[in-house]
Design a protein around this motif. Sequence first.
Motif, PDB file in Angstrom:
ATOM      1  N   UNK A  16      27.831  -3.018  11.490  1.00 54.71           N
ATOM      2  CA  UNK A  16      28.511  -1.762  11.181  1.00 54.71           C
ATOM      3  C   UNK A  16      27.512  -0.642  10.944  1.00 54.71           C
ATOM      4  N   UNK A  17      26.440  -0.934  10.186  1.00 60.60           N
ATOM      5  CA  UNK A  17      25.398   0.063   9.923  1.00 60.60           C
ATOM      6  C   UNK A  17      24.739   0.490  11.233  1.00 60.60           C
ATOM      7  N   UNK A  18      24.482  -0.459  12.120  1.00 55.83           N
ATOM      8  CA  UNK A  18      23.874  -0.143  13.411  1.00 55.83           C
ATOM      9  C   UNK A  18      24.835   0.651  14.292  1.00 55.83           C
ATOM     10  N   UNK A  19      26.108   0.283  14.277  1.00 47.19           N
ATOM     11  CA  UNK A  19      27.104   0.972  15.094  1.00 47.19           C
ATOM     12  C   UNK A  19      27.305   2.414  14.630  1.00 47.19           C
ATOM     13  N   UNK A  20      27.238   2.636  13.300  1.00 42.85           N
ATOM     14  CA  UNK A  20      27.363   3.987  12.744  1.00 42.85           C
ATOM     15  C   UNK A  20      26.057   4.768  12.854  1.00 42.85           C
ATOM     16  N   UNK A  21      25.032   4.147  13.395  1.00 44.92           N
ATOM     17  CA  UNK A  21      23.711   4.737  13.613  1.00 44.92           C
ATOM     18  C   UNK A  21      23.062   5.206  12.312  1.00 44.92           C
ATOM     19  N   UNK A  22      23.329   4.496  11.203  1.00 42.04           N
ATOM     20  CA  UNK A  22      22.681   4.785   9.931  1.00 42.04           C
ATOM     21  C   UNK A  22      21.265   4.215   9.956  1.00 42.04           C
ATOM     22  N   UNK A  23      21.138   3.000  10.434  1.00 37.16           N
ATOM     23  CA  UNK A  23      19.846   2.350  10.606  1.00 37.16           C
ATOM     24  C   UNK A  23      19.933   1.546  11.887  1.00 37.16           C
ATOM     25  N   UNK A  24      19.152   1.910  12.882  1.00 38.40           N
ATOM     26  CA  UNK A  24      19.295   1.228  14.183  1.00 38.40           C
ATOM     27  C   UNK A  24      18.744  -0.207  14.142  1.00 38.40           C
ATOM     28  N   UNK A  25      19.609  -1.153  14.475  1.00 39.95           N
ATOM     29  CA  UNK A  25      19.222  -2.551  14.599  1.00 39.95           C
ATOM     30  C   UNK A  25      19.656  -3.037  15.974  1.00 39.95           C
ATOM     31  N   UNK A  26      18.820  -3.850  16.569  1.00 38.99           N
ATOM     32  CA  UNK A  26      19.205  -4.404  17.860  1.00 38.99           C
ATOM     33  C   UNK A  26      20.124  -5.609  17.634  1.00 38.99           C
ATOM     34  N   UNK A  27      20.889  -5.928  18.639  1.00 38.63           N
ATOM     35  CA  UNK A  27      21.779  -7.085  18.571  1.00 38.63           C
ATOM     36  C   UNK A  27      20.965  -8.350  18.352  1.00 38.63           C
ATOM     37  N   UNK A  28      19.788  -8.423  18.991  1.00 39.48           N
ATOM     38  CA  UNK A  28      18.944  -9.602  18.843  1.00 39.48           C
ATOM     39  C   UNK A  28      18.476  -9.784  17.397  1.00 39.48           C
ATOM     40  N   UNK A  29      18.106  -8.679  16.734  1.00 39.93           N
ATOM     41  CA  UNK A  29      17.627  -8.802  15.353  1.00 39.93           C
ATOM     42  C   UNK A  29      18.772  -9.230  14.421  1.00 39.93           C
ATOM     43  N   UNK A  30      19.986  -8.745  14.681  1.00 44.04           N
ATOM     44  CA  UNK A  30      21.135  -9.158  13.870  1.00 44.04           C
ATOM     45  C   UNK A  30      21.391 -10.650  14.053  1.00 44.04           C
ATOM     46  N   UNK A  31      21.382 -11.116  15.302  1.00 45.24           N
ATOM     47  CA  UNK A  31      21.594 -12.546  15.562  1.00 45.24           C
ATOM     48  C   UNK A  31      20.461 -13.402  15.008  1.00 45.24           C
ATOM     49  N   UNK A  32      19.228 -12.879  15.039  1.00 48.16           N
ATOM     50  CA  UNK A  32      18.102 -13.621  14.481  1.00 48.16           C
ATOM     51  C   UNK A  32      18.277 -13.802  12.968  1.00 48.16           C
ATOM     52  N   UNK A  33      18.692 -12.727  12.282  1.00 49.63           N
ATOM     53  CA  UNK A  33      18.928 -12.830  10.840  1.00 49.63           C
ATOM     54  C   UNK A  33      20.062 -13.821  10.544  1.00 49.63           C
ATOM     55  N   UNK A  34      21.113 -13.763  11.345  1.00 53.34           N
ATOM     56  CA  UNK A  34      22.223 -14.689  11.162  1.00 53.34           C
ATOM     57  C   UNK A  34      21.771 -16.126  11.377  1.00 53.34           C
ATOM     58  N   UNK A  35      20.980 -16.355  12.416  1.00 50.60           N
ATOM     59  CA  UNK A  35      20.516 -17.703  12.732  1.00 50.60           C
ATOM     60  C   UNK A  35      19.691 -18.304  11.620  1.00 50.60           C
ATOM     61  N   UNK A  36      18.755 -17.525  11.091  1.00 51.20           N
ATOM     62  CA  UNK A  36      17.909 -18.015  10.004  1.00 51.20           C
ATOM     63  C   UNK A  36      18.758 -18.348   8.779  1.00 51.20           C
ATOM     64  N   UNK A  37      19.672 -17.470   8.440  1.00 53.01           N
ATOM     65  CA  UNK A  37      20.529 -17.711   7.278  1.00 53.01           C
ATOM     66  C   UNK A  37      21.421 -18.928   7.453  1.00 53.01           C
ATOM     67  N   UNK A  38      22.017 -19.057   8.653  1.00 49.46           N
ATOM     68  CA  UNK A  38      22.893 -20.197   8.896  1.00 49.46           C
ATOM     69  C   UNK A  38      22.121 -21.511   8.912  1.00 49.46           C
ATOM     70  N   UNK A  39      20.907 -21.515   9.472  1.00 53.40           N
ATOM     71  CA  UNK A  39      20.113 -22.743   9.455  1.00 53.40           C
ATOM     72  C   UNK A  39      19.741 -23.138   8.030  1.00 53.40           C
ATOM     73  N   UNK A  40      19.426 -22.141   7.210  1.00 51.05           N
ATOM     74  CA  UNK A  40      19.130 -22.427   5.810  1.00 51.05           C
ATOM     75  C   UNK A  40      20.367 -23.004   5.109  1.00 51.05           C
ATOM     76  N   UNK A  41      21.531 -22.377   5.325  1.00 47.48           N
ATOM     77  CA  UNK A  41      22.777 -22.853   4.713  1.00 47.48           C
ATOM     78  C   UNK A  41      23.126 -24.254   5.212  1.00 47.48           C
ATOM     79  N   UNK A  42      22.999 -24.494   6.502  1.00 48.45           N
ATOM     80  CA  UNK A  42      23.294 -25.823   7.047  1.00 48.45           C
ATOM     81  C   UNK A  42      22.334 -26.870   6.498  1.00 48.45           C
ATOM     82  N   UNK A  43      21.081 -26.478   6.292  1.00 44.57           N
ATOM     83  CA  UNK A  43      20.116 -27.397   5.690  1.00 44.57           C
ATOM     84  C   UNK A  43      20.536 -27.806   4.281  1.00 44.57           C
TER      85      UNK A  43
END
Length: 179
Positions: free
Chosen positions: A125-152
């Motif tokens: 949402x922040x990226x879509x509103x152009x408040x702070x530009x984030x790439x889709x890859x960086x969002x998915x990377x953050x999600x992946x790291x968090x989910x792997x930690x949670x699954x662990x």
Amino acid sequence: MTDTESNVPDDRRNKIIHRIQTHEHDVLTTQEVADGFSESKKTILRNLKTLDEEDRISGRKTAESGGWLWWVTPANLSAEDSVTAAQEILRLLGDLFELRGEFKVMATGLLIAQSVLSFAILAGLVSWLEIYPLSVESIFAMMGVGFFFALGLIFAAVFIFPYETLGHWPHAMKNEEAD
């Protein structure tokens, strides 16, 4: 005080139903029910028969000994009884959560997984509103790291922590309570 057959005091009625519901066995003899009360076995038997007639519990006389067996079926439960059972389950789950480390770790893992998903939605949402530009890859990377930690954490809670008590859960609970 003598109870008539159609008059079971409410507190005793609730205690009888609660005793049958929460006992370690699903079916109890009259003596097993009466053990928890100061009233005579005869009075409790009268109360049990009355509750059976009111469809609050079910019972059957045995052919061998002539004694009675008593149980509660879901059809016998009133809304009040269901609330009592739900409160008992909630208390047991609370005790389980407090006494067993793997449940705490699993809950933490599930909380992290939920938080990561919420963070990813917020980042998108922040990226879509152009408040702070984030790439889709960086969002998915953050999600992946968090989910792997949670699954662990969840994996550890399900497979590693209970290994030492596997098959000995009630015994392990008693040992932890004694510590």
